[in-house]
Design a protein around this motif. Structure first.
Motif, PDB file in Angstrom:
ATOM      1  N   ILE A  21       0.843  -1.204   0.000  1.00  0.00           N
ATOM      2  CA  ILE A  21       0.000   0.000   0.000  1.00  0.00           C
ATOM      3  C   ILE A  21       0.873   1.247   0.000  1.00  0.00           C
ATOM      4  CG2 ILE A  21      -1.623   1.351   1.405  1.00  0.00           C
ATOM      5  CD1 ILE A  21      -2.802  -1.447   2.266  1.00  0.00           C
ATOM      6  N   GLN A  22       1.921   1.240   0.803  1.00  0.00           N
ATOM      7  CA  GLN A  22       2.817   2.395   0.864  1.00  0.00           C
ATOM      8  C   GLN A  22       3.502   2.644  -0.475  1.00  0.00           C
ATOM      9  OE1 GLN A  22       5.194   1.182   4.233  1.00  0.00           O
ATOM     10  NE2 GLN A  22       3.947   2.379   5.668  1.00  0.00           N
ATOM     11  N   ARG A  27       3.719   5.998  -5.467  1.00  0.00           N
ATOM     12  CA  ARG A  27       3.628   6.114  -6.927  1.00  0.00           C
ATOM     13  C   ARG A  27       2.455   6.988  -7.362  1.00  0.00           C
ATOM     14  NH1 ARG A  27       4.859  -0.188  -8.571  1.00  0.00           N
ATOM     15  NH2 ARG A  27       7.007  -0.189  -7.835  1.00  0.00           N
ATOM     16  N   GLY A  28       1.742   7.555  -6.384  1.00  0.00           N
ATOM     17  CA  GLY A  28       0.693   8.510  -6.709  1.00  0.00           C
ATOM     18  C   GLY A  28      -0.732   8.031  -6.537  1.00  0.00           C
ATOM     19  N   GLU A  33      -7.637   3.963  -2.880  1.00  0.00           N
ATOM     20  CA  GLU A  33      -7.445   3.095  -4.046  1.00  0.00           C
ATOM     21  C   GLU A  33      -6.429   2.002  -3.746  1.00  0.00           C
ATOM     22  OE1 GLU A  33      -7.950   5.611  -8.092  1.00  0.00           O
ATOM     23  OE2 GLU A  33      -6.383   6.328  -6.737  1.00  0.00           O
ATOM     24  N   ALA A  34      -5.345   2.373  -3.082  1.00  0.00           N
ATOM     25  CA  ALA A  34      -4.292   1.406  -2.764  1.00  0.00           C
ATOM     26  C   ALA A  34      -4.817   0.316  -1.833  1.00  0.00           C
ATOM     27  CB  ALA A  34      -3.097   2.118  -2.134  1.00  0.00           C
ATOM     28  N   ILE A  35      -5.555   0.718  -0.822  1.00  0.00           N
ATOM     29  CA  ILE A  35      -6.122  -0.253   0.119  1.00  0.00           C
ATOM     30  C   ILE A  35      -7.103  -1.170  -0.605  1.00  0.00           C
ATOM     31  CG2 ILE A  35      -7.639  -0.504   2.133  1.00  0.00           C
ATOM     32  CD1 ILE A  35      -6.286   2.150   3.158  1.00  0.00           C
ATOM     33  N   ALA A  36      -7.956  -0.598  -1.435  1.00  0.00           N
ATOM     34  CA  ALA A  36      -8.941  -1.397  -2.167  1.00  0.00           C
ATOM     35  C   ALA A  36      -8.254  -2.396  -3.095  1.00  0.00           C
ATOM     36  CB  ALA A  36      -9.876  -0.492  -2.957  1.00  0.00           C
ATOM     37  N   LEU A  37      -7.203  -1.956  -3.771  1.00  0.00           N
ATOM     38  CA  LEU A  37      -6.488  -2.833  -4.693  1.00  0.00           C
ATOM     39  C   LEU A  37      -5.822  -3.990  -3.949  1.00  0.00           C
ATOM     40  CD1 LEU A  37      -5.430  -3.502  -7.524  1.00  0.00           C
ATOM     41  CD2 LEU A  37      -3.502  -1.982  -7.056  1.00  0.00           C
TER      42      LEU A  37
END
Length: 61
Positions: A21-22, A27-28, A33-37
């Motif tokens: 996630i970090q 990377r923007g 979104e990162a958590i969901a992905l």
């Protein structure tokens, strides 16, 4: 579909998820979104493990 089932993750798996996630955020990507992905990837991996386990059990019979 969204599967809101809770997964039991080891400390190591949790740490790997946080690190991924970090990286995505660096990377923007937004945190949401990162958590969901990462959650989606974890669910898919869990589902694949479950399917493979069921195939192995049925093959052993």
């Amino acid at each position: 579909m969204f599967d809101n089932a809770l997964l039991s993750l080891s400390h190591e798996q949790q740490q790997q998820a946080v690190e991924k996630i970090q990286v995505l955020m660096q990377r923007g990507m937004s945190s949401g979104e990162a958590i969901a992905l990462v959650a989606k990837e974890l669910r898919e991996a869990h589902d694949n493990e479950k399917i493979n386990s069921e195939k192995t059990k049925s093959a052993e019979k």
